[in-house]
Structures are given as C-alpha cells and as structure tokens.
Design a protein around this motif. Sequence first.
Motif, mmCIF file in Angstrom:
data_model
loop_
_atom_site.group_PDB
_atom_site.id
_atom_site.type_symbol
_atom_site.label_atom_id
_atom_site.label_comp_id
_atom_site.label_asym_id
_atom_site.label_seq_id
_atom_site.Cartn_x
_atom_site.Cartn_y
_atom_site.Cartn_z
ATOM 1 N N ASP A 1 0.930 -1.253 -0.127
ATOM 2 C CA ASP A 1 -0.083 -0.096 0.128
ATOM 3 C C ASP A 1 0.935 1.301 -0.090
ATOM 4 O O ASP A 1 0.533 2.301 0.258
ATOM 5 C CB ASP A 1 -0.957 0.029 1.294
ATOM 6 C CG ASP A 1 -0.285 -0.129 2.674
ATOM 7 O OD1 ASP A 1 1.042 -0.079 2.597
ATOM 8 O OD2 ASP A 1 -0.816 -0.235 3.489
ATOM 9 N N ASN A 2 2.134 1.129 -0.352
ATOM 10 C CA ASN A 2 3.135 2.302 -0.609
ATOM 11 C C ASN A 2 2.871 2.800 -1.733
ATOM 12 O O ASN A 2 3.423 2.576 -2.721
ATOM 13 C CB ASN A 2 4.485 1.797 -0.294
ATOM 14 C CG ASN A 2 4.821 1.256 1.031
ATOM 15 O OD1 ASN A 2 4.387 1.619 1.940
ATOM 16 N ND2 ASN A 2 5.597 0.107 1.218
ATOM 17 N N LEU A 3 1.855 3.811 -1.784
ATOM 18 C CA LEU A 3 1.373 4.425 -3.278
ATOM 19 C C LEU A 3 1.701 5.908 -3.214
ATOM 20 O O LEU A 3 1.188 6.379 -2.433
ATOM 21 C CB LEU A 3 -0.021 4.067 -3.573
ATOM 22 C CG LEU A 3 -0.556 4.559 -4.713
ATOM 23 C CD1 LEU A 3 -0.143 3.982 -5.859
ATOM 24 C CD2 LEU A 3 -2.288 4.388 -4.658
ATOM 25 N N ALA A 4 2.640 6.243 -4.093
ATOM 26 C CA ALA A 4 2.755 7.700 -4.387
ATOM 27 C C ALA A 4 1.963 8.021 -5.745
ATOM 28 O O ALA A 4 1.953 7.353 -6.821
ATOM 29 C CB ALA A 4 4.109 8.082 -4.468
ATOM 30 N N LEU A 5 1.249 9.201 -5.583
ATOM 31 C CA LEU A 5 0.354 9.731 -6.746
ATOM 32 C C LEU A 5 0.751 11.124 -7.212
ATOM 33 O O LEU A 5 1.299 11.964 -6.551
ATOM 34 C CB LEU A 5 -0.925 9.852 -6.310
ATOM 35 C CG LEU A 5 -1.885 8.584 -5.597
ATOM 36 C CD1 LEU A 5 -2.988 8.834 -5.040
ATOM 37 C CD2 LEU A 5 -1.891 7.461 -6.706
ATOM 38 N N GLY A 6 0.691 11.143 -8.521
ATOM 39 C CA GLY A 6 1.501 12.445 -9.339
ATOM 40 C C GLY A 6 0.666 13.530 -9.355
ATOM 41 O O GLY A 6 0.994 14.740 -9.517
ATOM 42 N N PHE A 7 -0.874 13.350 -9.063
ATOM 43 C CA PHE A 7 -1.810 14.625 -9.277
ATOM 44 C C PHE A 7 -2.700 14.593 -8.078
ATOM 45 O O PHE A 7 -3.141 13.460 -7.572
ATOM 46 C CB PHE A 7 -2.663 14.378 -10.481
ATOM 47 C CG PHE A 7 -1.929 14.497 -11.714
ATOM 48 C CD1 PHE A 7 -1.191 15.880 -12.084
ATOM 49 C CD2 PHE A 7 -1.643 13.571 -12.753
ATOM 50 C CE1 PHE A 7 -0.400 15.936 -13.195
ATOM 51 C CE2 PHE A 7 -0.859 13.663 -13.752
ATOM 52 C CZ PHE A 7 -0.363 14.830 -13.917
ATOM 53 N N PRO A 8 -3.179 15.765 -7.731
ATOM 54 C CA PRO A 8 -3.991 15.993 -6.175
ATOM 55 C C PRO A 8 -5.238 15.404 -6.303
ATOM 56 O O PRO A 8 -6.069 15.118 -5.407
ATOM 57 C CB PRO A 8 -4.057 17.649 -6.002
ATOM 58 C CG PRO A 8 -3.679 17.845 -7.261
ATOM 59 C CD PRO A 8 -2.595 17.247 -8.093
ATOM 60 N N HIS A 9 -5.937 15.185 -7.776
ATOM 61 C CA HIS A 9 -7.085 14.690 -7.854
ATOM 62 C C HIS A 9 -7.394 13.215 -7.687
ATOM 63 O O HIS A 9 -8.458 12.607 -7.663
ATOM 64 C CB HIS A 9 -7.922 15.116 -9.095
ATOM 65 C CG HIS A 9 -7.103 14.335 -10.388
ATOM 66 N ND1 HIS A 9 -5.906 14.836 -10.889
ATOM 67 C CD2 HIS A 9 -7.777 13.581 -11.146
ATOM 68 C CE1 HIS A 9 -5.701 14.197 -11.872
ATOM 69 N NE2 HIS A 9 -6.848 13.446 -12.112
ATOM 70 N N LEU A 10 -6.288 12.501 -7.754
ATOM 71 C CA LEU A 10 -6.341 11.068 -8.083
ATOM 72 C C LEU A 10 -6.929 9.956 -6.921
ATOM 73 O O LEU A 10 -7.513 9.221 -6.984
ATOM 74 C CB LEU A 10 -4.791 10.461 -8.311
ATOM 75 C CG LEU A 10 -4.346 10.714 -9.774
ATOM 76 C CD1 LEU A 10 -2.936 10.173 -9.918
ATOM 77 C CD2 LEU A 10 -5.388 10.103 -10.959
ATOM 78 N N PRO A 11 -6.726 10.644 -5.480
ATOM 79 C CA PRO A 11 -7.322 9.949 -4.481
ATOM 80 C C PRO A 11 -8.854 9.691 -4.551
ATOM 81 O O PRO A 11 -9.456 8.926 -4.138
ATOM 82 C CB PRO A 11 -6.662 10.740 -3.225
ATOM 83 C CG PRO A 11 -5.519 11.399 -3.810
ATOM 84 C CD PRO A 11 -5.599 11.621 -5.175
ATOM 85 N N GLN A 12 -9.404 10.947 -5.034
ATOM 86 C CA GLN A 12 -10.712 10.899 -5.263
ATOM 87 C C GLN A 12 -11.341 10.202 -6.759
ATOM 88 O O GLN A 12 -12.657 9.895 -6.740
ATOM 89 C CB GLN A 12 -11.343 12.321 -5.275
ATOM 90 C CG GLN A 12 -11.309 12.926 -3.937
ATOM 91 C CD GLN A 12 -9.745 13.485 -3.768
ATOM 92 O OE1 GLN A 12 -9.246 13.918 -4.569
ATOM 93 N NE2 GLN A 12 -9.525 13.324 -2.406
ATOM 94 N N ALA A 13 -10.349 10.060 -7.501
ATOM 95 C CA ALA A 13 -10.744 9.586 -8.951
ATOM 96 C C ALA A 13 -10.744 8.040 -8.891
ATOM 97 O O ALA A 13 -11.787 7.496 -9.686
ATOM 98 C CB ALA A 13 -9.594 9.866 -9.748
#
Length: 370
Positions: free
Chosen positions: A143-155
């Motif tokens: 679950d070590n997940l890094a995301l590139g854009f701020p909208h992705l957790p809601q996407a």
Amino acid sequence: MPQLRSVVLAGGGTGGHIYPLLAFADCLRRHDPHIRVTCLGTEKGLENDLIPKAGYDLRNVPAHQLPRKVNLDLLLTAPRMIKAMKATRAVFDEVAADVVIGFGGYVAVPAYLAAWRSKTPMVIFEFNDPPGVANKLALKFSDNLALGFPHLPQASPLLANGTVTGVPLRPEIAHLDRAAMRAQACQYFGLDPRRPVLFVYGGSQGAASINNAVSGAAQVLTHRGVQVLHITGARRDEPIHIPEGLPVPYKTLPYLDRMDLGYAAADMVLARGGSMTVAEVSALGVPTVFVPMPWGNKEQYRTAGPMVEGGGAIFCDDENLSPAWIEANLVPIITDPARVAQMSRASAAFGSRTGDEALRNYTLKVVEQA
C-alpha cells in the motif's frame, strides 16, 4: 532518516513511464552522487535509447505484457513471469537493493513480485486514472502508493489511500523561469518575443490530426500575429505544407530535445493530454489546448480534466480539431494577454514543481518503516 545506498527503478516501454523515472534518478543523484541507481527495462522499450544516454545502469529482464483476456497467452504467463521474476531477483541481490520504485509498464510487474518475495521495500508511483495493469497488481502486495496529481485519491477507490507527491520532472523543466528565458528561447527558434507564440506538439511520434489542423490554420494564425513553433514528430512520414510568405514566423521541427526552450517561448500550448504533458504545462503555468487521443479508455480526458475545470486549459475533441475551430476558439484566447495571464495562473495552481523531492521523501519514510 535512513541512507539510500542502492535503488532499483522499474518502468519502461513509453516515455510516460521513463521520463519521471529519470527525473527521480537525477534527484537521488543530486542528494548523493555515490548512490547506486539501477534501472530495469526490456530489450524493445524506449528505455534502451533514453536511460543509458542519461548515464544510468540499465538491466533488461525478460518481462512480458500481461494479457487482458483469457487466451493461450494467459497460460504462458505463469512460467514467463517466474522466469522474469528470477532474473529481477538476481539483479536485486547483485546490487543489494534497499528499495524498489515502480513507475508502471509491464517491466514493473516482475520487479514488484521480486520485491514482495524478497521482502524488499517497494514504492508504487502512479499518475494515471485508471491505474495501469502493473500497478493494479502491485497494490495487492503493497500500500506504499505515491500519486502524481492531487485529484487522483478521489478519482478511483484503488488510489484512495495514496500519498500525493506530484510528478518528478526533469530539472530543466522544474526550475525553468519562463519569463526570464523567453527572449533567449525566442532567439533560439528565430521568433519575435514581442508577439504571441503557440507551441504545438503531438508526442515523439507526432499526431496527424494536430499537424494537419494547425498547419491548415497557418494563414489564420499568422495574419493575427500569432507565431507557431510546431514539433511535427520524428516518425511522421506525412508531408506538412506550410504556405510561403507568411507575415510572422511559423517554425517546424521534427523533434525538439530542448523542451524547456519551447515552453519558455510559449504563450500557449496545443498538445495531447498525456500525464507528462499535463504535469509539465501545469508546473510551468502554460495555458493549454488539450486534444486527447480519440481511442482507448478516455484516460487523457480524466488526467487533464481537473486542469480544464480549474480554468487553466480547454479541451478540443480530436474529431473537432480543424483550422475553423482554431480560428474560432484558440485565436481569441492567445491574442488576449489578460485571458492568457488568467489561464496561466489557473494552470500553475494545479501543477507542482517538487514531485521529485516529495517522492524521495516518501521513499525514505517507506524504507524507514520497513
């Protein structure tokens, strides 16, 4: 914080996987010139051109694309994957890897599996919605997940627990002062810094619909005082006709290795909506017309959508892109300095220039907690 001595980076096939990988590798090396960076790839991927040229160790492993349907390829997947995982595990052992960071692409699959089997800490980097097949698989093991854009957790529910780091960008992009470099950039391309510049590109291979529409609008654009810097694509065989005797410059190049200068010269960009394009134009605050690829799962609409909703860009469907559309929709924007400035602020509000440092800090925390 722990010290990273040896890092394995897995990602290949396309520039969208490789460019953030290289930007992150540069960040690691800035912090520690002696760090060992090992990149995983396959013999057929673009990484064979880009990674050794950037000065990093590339190890090719026999990775195969995961089939999306139940067929004969699926029956062959298990033995192929075991072979690829063993080859990857051997690389891990040889370089004494402290951590594995995956940037997607099917070469990341054996890296994730080998990290899981060897209990090597892993970080999954994702900047697409929906996530790619390799990263979907990796999320079953970590679950070590890094995301590139701020909208992705809601996407996507799959990304809901990720940590937003931003996208690692090349230093020449991340640290670019567009205003300070504009005059130099325009001189480099033979453009007038006092007139607006439309920067056009359709990816390394080019895009016929973009090339045809913008070149077809050459008279309209230039007679409104808009200069064009048009990267046509290194692998495009279709001739592009640019009329002679235009009132202001219309410059074409098959390829540009100084994208920083292209952005510095630009008042506006017209391009596809890939994740790296969105990351770069928003980090630099460049107003953009996104022409998403018309096939696939409409991923580029989802990637660029928040920037459009925020006012930093507009969409044009590929089938609607034409000289008439450019005249009616693009020309009124790029010839209005106040509108360009407004869109530029909105674009920059969505972007981040510090994705490389944030991803490094996140990686250090993962290693510390392992």
